[in-house]
Scaffold this active site. Structure first.
Site, PDB file in Angstrom:
ATOM      1  CB  VAL A 117      -0.841  -0.060   1.209  1.00 33.28           C
ATOM      2  CG1 VAL A 117      -1.989  -1.166   1.036  1.00 33.28           C
ATOM      3  CG2 VAL A 117      -0.376   0.055   2.537  1.00 33.28           C
ATOM      4  CG  ASP A 155      -6.409  30.913 -40.956  1.00 29.81           C
ATOM      5  OD1 ASP A 155      -5.501  30.286 -41.917  1.00 29.81           O
ATOM      6  OD2 ASP A 155      -7.504  30.647 -40.670  1.00 29.81           O
ATOM      7  CG  ASP A 207     -11.658  30.809 -41.243  1.00 33.92           C
ATOM      8  OD1 ASP A 207     -11.467  30.259 -42.333  1.00 33.92           O
ATOM      9  OD2 ASP A 207     -11.302  32.217 -41.257  1.00 33.92           O
ATOM     10  CG  ASP A 229      -9.825  26.174 -43.300  1.00 32.16           C
ATOM     11  OD1 ASP A 229      -8.684  25.963 -44.208  1.00 32.16           O
ATOM     12  OD2 ASP A 229      -9.952  27.402 -42.949  1.00 32.16           O
TER      13      ASP A 229
HETATM   14  P1  ATP Z   1      -6.396  34.027 -44.095  1.00 30.31           P
HETATM   15  O1  ATP Z   1      -5.368  34.838 -43.779  1.00 30.31           O
HETATM   16  O2  ATP Z   1      -7.376  33.760 -42.980  1.00 30.31           O
HETATM   17  O3  ATP Z   1      -6.495  33.028 -45.116  1.00 30.31           O
HETATM   18  P2  ATP Z   1      -7.188  35.749 -46.141  1.00 30.31           P
HETATM   19  O4  ATP Z   1      -8.733  36.474 -46.219  1.00 30.31           O
HETATM   20  O5  ATP Z   1      -6.256  36.307 -46.460  1.00 30.31           O
HETATM   21  O6  ATP Z   1      -7.492  35.004 -44.553  1.00 30.31           O
HETATM   22  P3  ATP Z   1      -8.895  34.338 -48.041  1.00 30.31           P
HETATM   23  O7  ATP Z   1     -10.063  34.300 -47.170  1.00 30.31           O
HETATM   24  O8  ATP Z   1      -8.623  32.679 -48.506  1.00 30.31           O
HETATM   25  O9  ATP Z   1      -7.635  34.401 -47.233  1.00 30.31           O
HETATM   26  O10 ATP Z   1      -8.779  35.304 -49.221  1.00 30.31           O
HETATM   27  C1  ATP Z   1      -7.973  35.184 -50.169  1.00 30.31           C
HETATM   28  C2  ATP Z   1      -7.762  36.304 -50.994  1.00 30.31           C
HETATM   29  O11 ATP Z   1      -9.363  36.426 -51.590  1.00 30.31           O
HETATM   30  C3  ATP Z   1      -7.802  37.883 -50.357  1.00 30.31           C
HETATM   31  O12 ATP Z   1      -6.450  38.121 -50.401  1.00 30.31           O
HETATM   32  C4  ATP Z   1      -8.643  38.670 -51.192  1.00 30.31           C
HETATM   33  O13 ATP Z   1      -7.930  39.163 -52.286  1.00 30.31           O
HETATM   34  C5  ATP Z   1      -9.925  37.628 -51.843  1.00 30.31           C
HETATM   35  N1  ATP Z   1     -10.834  37.851 -50.940  1.00 30.31           N
HETATM   36  C6  ATP Z   1     -11.148  37.651 -49.589  1.00 30.31           C
HETATM   37  N2  ATP Z   1     -12.609  37.931 -49.237  1.00 30.31           N
HETATM   38  C7  ATP Z   1     -12.947  38.126 -50.284  1.00 30.31           C
HETATM   39  C8  ATP Z   1     -14.589  38.235 -50.701  1.00 30.31           C
HETATM   40  N3  ATP Z   1     -15.324  38.227 -49.736  1.00 30.31           N
HETATM   41  N4  ATP Z   1     -14.776  38.462 -52.111  1.00 30.31           N
HETATM   42  C9  ATP Z   1     -13.832  38.668 -53.043  1.00 30.31           C
HETATM   43  N5  ATP Z   1     -12.689  38.205 -52.924  1.00 30.31           N
HETATM   44  C10 ATP Z   1     -12.141  38.189 -51.462  1.00 30.31           C
END
Ligand code: ATP
Length: 949
Positions: A299, A346, A661, A665
């Site tokens: 123990v 990201d 997100d 992903d």
């Molecule tokens: P993370 O760093 O989180 O990957 P991010 O916003 O840089 O985020 P994405 O969301 O994949 O990466 O966007 C990639 C590209 O797409 C951006 O650099 C921008 O030019 C374009 N983009 C982002 N949001 C939009 C949108 N709502 N409509 C059109 N183009 C967009």
């Protein structure tokens, strides 16, 4: 509205018809639904009838399960065997005190264990509940957000890309809605959904295209759905075996500790057998006598408090993390966090603030820098290109502006565009009244583009502010607006709007636009390109490739997204903690480099690998690139690339935390050792795939969680160190004291008291210890590393024997001083038994028992830090431990001084001098431990680069 809810034993409704075969109106009527959704009162009453929308945790552990696990544990089995032996071989005619003690302690131990486990399980269940998805529901005519648990049949829910289907639903509206049903049907391709009726009772789940099922998720588009079945009545509920996430998982650390417990039990057995055999065959004792010692040894060595401390520390760790905004979804994550060597994060929103503001506009003809503070912008007369750029950017947008026109709801990139359009008096609402949106192709981070399609008014006249754009429409009935990553936009444009005209895009134009894009990006600006063209008909709009092509390029919009101020410190903290930070972003490589360098993730000339480069690399190339400590930035990557990056890092021996997100992903989050989802901007799917959810989307929170993970690990190591070294000392004194002519120094009941209450309570206190100052200044522990490695192993190897010997010496001297005879020379068992009940021997035993307890208190103080002196740990940082120390001292004094209880513990009241002796003993042990730590500190300093050798 019918108030009576149809009884639905299974999903067969209305004359045996299944939901998918009912016309929508019938299904709605069947559930008594009006247009504004259910009323709250009706929903509440249905909630009473149907219960919460959740799956019963069939695989979960009940109190009985936990009880059985406790009772069948190696430690308890050893104690039970010891108890039975103590009962069978009890010497003398009195009550079987040892056996009673062992059994009552077994009961206490089991009760304590069950309570701890149960509480830990409840705490985790509460955390799980916090992470249960929220859904948008139409109730009382309004869209409300609520927990999916509160849904009832008849609720109307909104589905959007990335949201989980919260219950079994009939689709009411579908805008390109596709649902990924692999979890239920095994079909990996998302299924396109519609709201019509289907024929055929025997359609398989996968073919019921007007239904959505719990546990699946929307991978594209959006829609509205009518909840038809909830909780255990859903298809998922029927397949209870599919609920894997409720399985009780043992963490690697728990496995390690289990193994340790078993090894110790084995050692105990061997030592006990050897001692028993020597006792009988060499010292000539009876079996009854030696068995008591053997029982005491077994123990003594078993760390009874360990299981309770273990679950407690993990649960406490998870609770501390949630206070720091990191929600743990899977318990093993608490300890895995402590071993993380790389964080892949990201950029947007995690390392940056995700507060975008448009700062630059650039067309072939004009370049304007905007004042971020200004509430109103002017487009000078004769600049239709700028007006077109701003208006189209604002139209190709889902963000909704608040009445102030300065803030809005939706994707921050789009809010920024909407604000800019508003400041130019080109707001979407006004323009859409002339150009209503008829279709859309949502943004996805693979294409990096988004498109909206609008109907032109009869005659094709555009609003006057953008009338010059008509040149690019060729009289089509529809106009397409596309925005996205500038390079991707250029790839799909073949014309340009310049000097009020639409003309072919030349190589020279492309070069100028690329240069402007790079210039902005290298200043850390996020750049979007905007374009448009006319569309003859809508038939092929769902295929991006057919619509997003041959556009007229309008220009570039630059926006800033400042880095989070706290991210810089967090990155630096990671560096000192031996953790590498890698930024993975969809943004432009130059923007990425600028932000990464600003935060200290990479140097200004650090390598940035783009998605295109990555695709060309073999896995070996990628690993080679990652070995370079200055390759910490990936840009223009798609979510699929993240999977390769995690894989390569893991193959290089890293423990990887990865953020994400979006829907895409999820695989990378699952693959990572710690998948981290965003609580605010993340989709349900990413959250479900993750081990941890950041409630504030902040990079610094990951670092805080890692720190807490390290604290949990440290505290468990601390307890193991404390408990095992103490137990080694106990075994030494119990095994050796009879060999040098003393009585067995500790009775089994005293040992149990010490192990369970003294160590157990102190151990729980240690589980609450806060971070040491060097917690984030040392490299992470490898998961392969044994729990008793480094300083812990050395401590156990040195302190255990040293204290054992010290107690033996003190015990021997006391025995002599009391004038007690050498037990080895008493050959008669009856005489020996008589001696053991002699008041002097009882006093001697009580002294040893109390010295041991005080020594544990002294050791608990010193164990608060592995290296730092105990006086540097303020008492206020661990009030629980202080409370436990007081409790232990009180309990010990209670046992020693209370008549009646005394007898049970073979104790007698100690004189003040003897009590003083025990305290002095504790001081000596404390001093020894502090000396050992001073030596450790010296060694650690010598190992530091530039330190003393
Ligand atoms: P993370 O760093 O989180 O990957 P991010 O916003 O840089 O985020 P994405 O969301 O994949 O990466 O966007 C990639 C590209 O797409 C951006 O650099 C921008 O030019 C374009 N983009 C982002 N949001 C939009 C949108 N709502 N409509 C059109 N183009 C967009």
């Amino acid at each position: 509205m019918p108030t009576e809810i149809p009884s639905r034993p299974d999903t067969r409704v209305l004359d045996g018809k299944l939901w998918h075969t009912l016309p929508l109106e019938t299904a709605l009527a069947q559930l008594g639904l009006s247009h504004g959704g259910l009323t709250t009162a009706e929903a509440n009453s249905r909630r009473e009838t149907f219960g919460p929308n959740e799956l019963e945790e069939k695989g979960g552990r009940t109190v009985w399960h936990i009880l059985w696990e406790q009772v069948s544990s190696v430690m308890i089995v050893i104690l039970l065997i010891a108890g039975v032996l103590a009962l069978l071989f009890k010497g003398g005619g009195g009550p079987p005190i040892d056996a009673i003690a062992i059994f009552s302690i077994v009961i206490l131990f089991v009760v304590q264990g069950v309570m701890q486990e149960y509480r830990a399980q409840k705490a985790i269940a509460a955390l799980k509940q916090m992470s249960s998805p929220t859904v948008k529901v139409v109730r009382d005519g309004q869209v409300q957000e609520m927990s999916a648990r509160d849904l009832v049949p008849g609720d109307l829910v909104k589905l959007e890309t990335g949201s989980v289907v919260p219950a079994d639903c009939r689709i009411v509206e579908s805008v390109n809605l596709r649902i990924q049903e692999a979890a239920l049907t095994g079909e990996s391709e998302p299924i396109e959904k519609f709201s019509g009726v289907l024929e055929g009772e025997d359609l398989s789940l996968g073919d019921r295209k007007n239904m959505g099922y719990m546990g699946t998720f929307a991978s594209y588009g959006r829609g509205e759905a009518l909840v038809v079945e909830t909780g255990m009545r859903t298809e998922l509920g029927k397949i209870a075996s599919m609920i894997q996430n409720v399985k009780h998982e043992e963490t690697p650390l728990q496995k390690k500790l289990d193994k340790l417990g078993k090894t110790l039990a084995l050692i105990a057995l061997v030592v006990a057998v050897v001692v028993a055999l020597t006792g009988v065959y060499i010292e000539g004792k009876t079996w009854a006598e030696v068995l008591i010692i053997a029982i005491a040894i077994s123990v003594a060595i078993v760390p009874e408090g360990l299981p309770a401390v273990q679950t407690f520390s993990l649960a406490i760790g998870a609770q501390r993390m949630v206070k720091r905004k990191a929600l743990i979804r899977k318990l093993p994550a608490v300890e895995a966090l402590g071993s993380v060597t790389v964080i892949c994060s990201d950029k947007t929103g995690t390392l940056t603030q995700n507060k975008m503001t448009v700062t630059e506009l650039e067309t072939l003809d004009h370049r304007v820098e905007l004042d971020t503070q200004a509430r109103q912008y002017d487009i000078e007369h004769g600049q239709p290109e700028l007006a077109a750029l701003v208006a189209c950017g604002g139209l190709c947008c889902d963000a909704v502006l608040n009445p102030d026109g300065e803030t809005g709801v939706g994707d921050p990139t789009e809010v920024a565009l909407a604000v800019a359009a508003h400041r130019y008096n080109l707001s979407r609402i006004a323009l859409e009244s002339v150009l209503p949106r008829v279709a859309e192709i949502p943004f996805d981070s693979g294409r990096k583009l988004m498109t909206t399609i609008h109907k032109l008014p009869e005659g094709g006249a555009l609003p006057s502010t953008i009338s010059a754009m008509a040149a690019g429409l060729n009289g089509s009935p529809y106009v397409v607006f596309t925005k996205g990553a500038a390079d991707n936009m250029l790839a799909i444009c073949d014309r340009v709007f310049s000097v009020g005209q639409v003309r072919p895009l030349t190589d020279d134009d492309r070069a100028r636009i690329h240069a402007a894009n790079s210039k902005m990006a290298s200043d850390g600006i996020r750049v979007l390109g905007v374009g448009y063209h006319g569309l003859p008909d809508l038939s092929e709009y769902e295929q991006p490739g057919k619509v997003e092509r041959e556009l007229v390029f309008l220009g570039l919009v630059g926006m800033i997204d400042p880095a989070r101020p706290e991210a810089k410190d967090a990155v630096a903290k990671c560096k000192t903690a031996g953790i590498r930070t890698i930024m993975i972003t969809g943004d432009h490589p130059d923007t990425a480099r600028y932000i990464a360098a600003d935060l200290g993730i990479t140097s200004h000339d650090g390598r940035v690998i783009t998605g295109v480069e990555l695709e060309k690399m073999s896995d070996t190339d990628l690993k080679k690139a990652l070995k370079d400590a200055n390759t910490n930035c990936f840009a223009r990557v798609s979510p699929e690339h993240k999977l390769r990056i995690v894989g390569a890092l893991q193959e290089l021996g890293n423990i990887v935390a990865m953020t994400g997100d979006g829907v895409n992903d999820a695989p990378a989050l699952k693959r990572a050792d710690i998948g981290v989802a965003m609580g605010i901007t993340g989709t349900d799917v990413s959250k479900e795939a993750a081990d941890m959810v950041l409630l504030d989307d902040n990079f610094a929170t990951i670092v805080a969680a890692i720190e807490e993970g390290r604290v949990v690990y440290d505290n468990l190591r601390r307890f193991v160190m404390f408990s095992i070294s103490g137990n080694i000392a106990k075994v030494i004194i119990v095994a050796v004291s009879p060999l040098i002519g003393l009585a067995a120094m500790l009775k089994p009941i005293q040992i149990l008291f010490s192990n369970l209450l003294t160590d157990g309570l102190l151990g729980l206190g240690m589980g609450m210890e806060a971070a040491e100052k060097n917690t984030m200044q040392r490299p992470p522990y490898s998961p392969q590393e044994s729990i008793i490695s480094r300083v812990v192993g050395r401590h156990i190897a040195i302190i255990g024997p040293v204290i054992g010997l010290l107690l033996l010496v003190v015990g021997y001297l006391q025995w002599q001083q009391l004038g007690l005879p050498n037990v080895l020379q008493i050959k008669n068992e009856a005489e020996r038994n008589a001696l053991f009940t002699d008041p002097k021997v009882l006093m001697w035993g009580t002294l040893m028992f109390t010295a041991l307890a005080m020594m544990q208190v002294g050791r608990a103080f010193s164990s608060r830090s592995f290296l730092d002196p105990f006086w540097k740990q303020p008492l206020r940082t661990n009030k629980v431990l202080v409370g436990m120390i007081l409790a232990v001292v009180t309990l010990q004094l209670f046992v020693v001084y209370t008549p009646g209880v005394q007898t049970f513990f073979s104790a007698v009241s100690l004189s003040g001098t003897n009590l003083g002796l025990c305290i002095a003993f504790a001081m000596v042990v404390l001093t020894i431990m502090e000396l050992l730590k001073a030596l450790e500190r010296r060694n650690a300093a010598a190992k530091q680069p530039g330190g003393k050798k």
